[in-house]
Design an enzyme around this catalytic site. Structure first.
Site, PDB file in Angstrom:
ATOM      1  N   SER A  40       0.799  -1.230   0.000  1.00  0.00           N
ATOM      2  CA  SER A  40       0.000   0.000   0.000  1.00  0.00           C
ATOM      3  C   SER A  40       0.829   1.274   0.000  1.00  0.00           C
ATOM      4  O   SER A  40       0.318   2.343  -0.350  1.00  0.00           O
ATOM      5  CB  SER A  40      -0.944   0.019   1.209  1.00  0.00           C
ATOM      6  OG  SER A  40      -0.215  -0.106   2.416  1.00  0.00           O
ATOM      7  N   ASP A 332      -2.983   8.163   8.058  1.00  0.00           N
ATOM      8  CA  ASP A 332      -3.849   7.285   8.835  1.00  0.00           C
ATOM      9  C   ASP A 332      -2.975   6.540   9.840  1.00  0.00           C
ATOM     10  O   ASP A 332      -1.864   6.973  10.127  1.00  0.00           O
ATOM     11  CB  ASP A 332      -4.672   6.352   7.932  1.00  0.00           C
ATOM     12  CG  ASP A 332      -3.811   5.437   7.063  1.00  0.00           C
ATOM     13  OD1 ASP A 332      -2.624   5.249   7.384  1.00  0.00           O
ATOM     14  OD2 ASP A 332      -4.330   4.901   6.062  1.00  0.00           O
ATOM     15  N   HIS A 335      -0.098   4.761   7.144  1.00  0.00           N
ATOM     16  CA  HIS A 335       0.533   5.380   5.974  1.00  0.00           C
ATOM     17  C   HIS A 335       0.935   6.837   6.194  1.00  0.00           C
ATOM     18  O   HIS A 335       0.175   7.607   6.784  1.00  0.00           O
ATOM     19  CB  HIS A 335      -0.421   5.284   4.779  1.00  0.00           C
ATOM     20  CG  HIS A 335      -0.899   3.890   4.523  1.00  0.00           C
ATOM     21  ND1 HIS A 335      -2.123   3.432   4.967  1.00  0.00           N
ATOM     22  CD2 HIS A 335      -0.302   2.852   3.892  1.00  0.00           C
ATOM     23  CE1 HIS A 335      -2.272   2.161   4.612  1.00  0.00           C
ATOM     24  NE2 HIS A 335      -1.180   1.785   3.966  1.00  0.00           N
TER      25      HIS A 335
END
Length: 358
Positions: A40, A332, A335
């Protein structure tokens, strides 16, 4: 008449200087294309088009600071580190996901992203997240090669791939999902040392497959200080004091040391290859220890929601976000923010520039 000639001559010189300066400022890309693999931290939207994927960033507040203020699959408020690196290298501003249906021929020629949020080197990692494992991302790459050949021909296609910059960003999911928080792999690997070696063996096989497909310039990202990720502060009940999980940081350092030792060994066994270890641990740790140096006011929790738990489907348009997105290290609970990615991108770009001199 004399004045007239002087004016004409002056205009000629001025025009010449402007022309020369324009040429000097037109920097050619250092690589013809950029090819991204991983998780991600690198996924620019592939999971949007992969129905099985659990983790997606196709909703606000993800992407809120991108042009148009629309989410496009990037797990941040704006650009990812791959976008920053691509921009710094003069390739293009945004690296599109390969699974994007309307991807243009020009984007195919200059490079795409194959990363999938939730992926890891260990296939076990993707079982719970339903991501495209790192080991399966070369399958997409093979389809990419076929399309690239259809656009520019076989010879030119391999020339592009041989000279492209390959960026690999993966690893944290393996340890967080399989060893720390959901200790599935502890049954087979009781110690972190054994599991680290297993992950590195998987990485070894992955880069060798990329090499067999034509990749030569390969940048491999190390682990960040995993014990300082907000999600890990939550998992280890450290949110009140905001103290990093020191043992997990030590594990990151040890893994990175092993990776630094392994990459030259792989390079020596693959003629014509060139590997670069991308150090992300030190710059992230410096941001945590010296936040004001980077304009950060918060480095222990994310901007989305409480900042300690929210990510992906838990970070939604209903979640409150911090007023100033750029003063948070994390967007978040896992990340980094675009601001952090820009600093990291600049740091890695400097590493790339030195690497090119060798």
């Amino acid at each position: 008449m004399y004045i007239s000639k002087t004016i004409v001559f002056g205009l000629f010189v001025a025009t010449l200087l402007v022309s020369c300066n324009a040429d000097a400022n037109t920097t050619q890309p250092l690589f013809p294309a950029i090819l991204i693999f991983g998780d991600s931290t690198a996924d620019t939207g592939n999971n949007n088009y992969y129905s099985q994927a659990v983790f997606k960033a196709n909703h606000l507040p993800y992407g809120v600071d991108l042009p148009g203020h629309e989410a496009n699959g990037r797990f941040s408020n704006g650009k990812l580190i791959s976008d920053v690196i691509s921009t710094k290298l003069n390739i293009k501003e945004f690296v599109p996901p390969f699974l994007q249906p309307n991807i243009s021929d020009q984007d195919i020629v200059t490079g795409v992203c194959f990363a999938s949020a939730g992926a890891g080197y260990d296939d076990e990692t993707s079982l719970s997240s339903k991501a495209i494992p790192v080991s399966q991302q070369p399958s997409m790459f093979k389809n990419y090669i076929a399309r690239l050949k259809g656009i520019v021909g076989d010879k030119k296609a391999m020339e592009i791939i041989n000279n492209a910059l390959v960026v690999i960003s993966a690893g944290p999911n393996d340890f967080i999902l399989n060893f720390y928080d959901i200790p599935i792999r502890r049954l087979e690997y009781p110690t972190i040392y054994g599991y680290q070696d297993f992950v590195l063996k998987r990485l070894d096989g992955f880069v060798r497959e990329l090499y067999s497909l034509g990749c030569r310039n390969i940048l491999v990202g190390g682990l960040p200080p995993m014990g300082c990720l907000p999600i890990q502060l939550t998992a280890k009940l450290r949110t009140i004091l905001g103290i990093c999980v020191e043992q997990e940081n030590k594990d990151s350092i040890l893994y990175n040391q092993k990776l630094v030792k392994k990459l030259p060994e792989i390079q020596a066994s693959l003629p014509g290859s060139k590997f670069l270890y991308a150090n992300v641990y030190d710059p992230v740790m410096d941001m945590i220890r010296n936040p004001s140096k980077y304009g950060f006011k918060e480095t222990k929790k994310g901007c989305c929601g409480t900042g300690y738990l929210e990510t992906s489907f838990l970070c939604t348009s209903l979640s409150k976000t911090c007023p100033n997105h750029s003063d948070h290290l994390f967007w978040d609970s896992i990340h980094p923010s675009e601001a952090a990615y820009k600093y990291l991108g600049n740091f890695i770009d400097a590493q790339i520039q030195e690497w090119l001199k060798t």
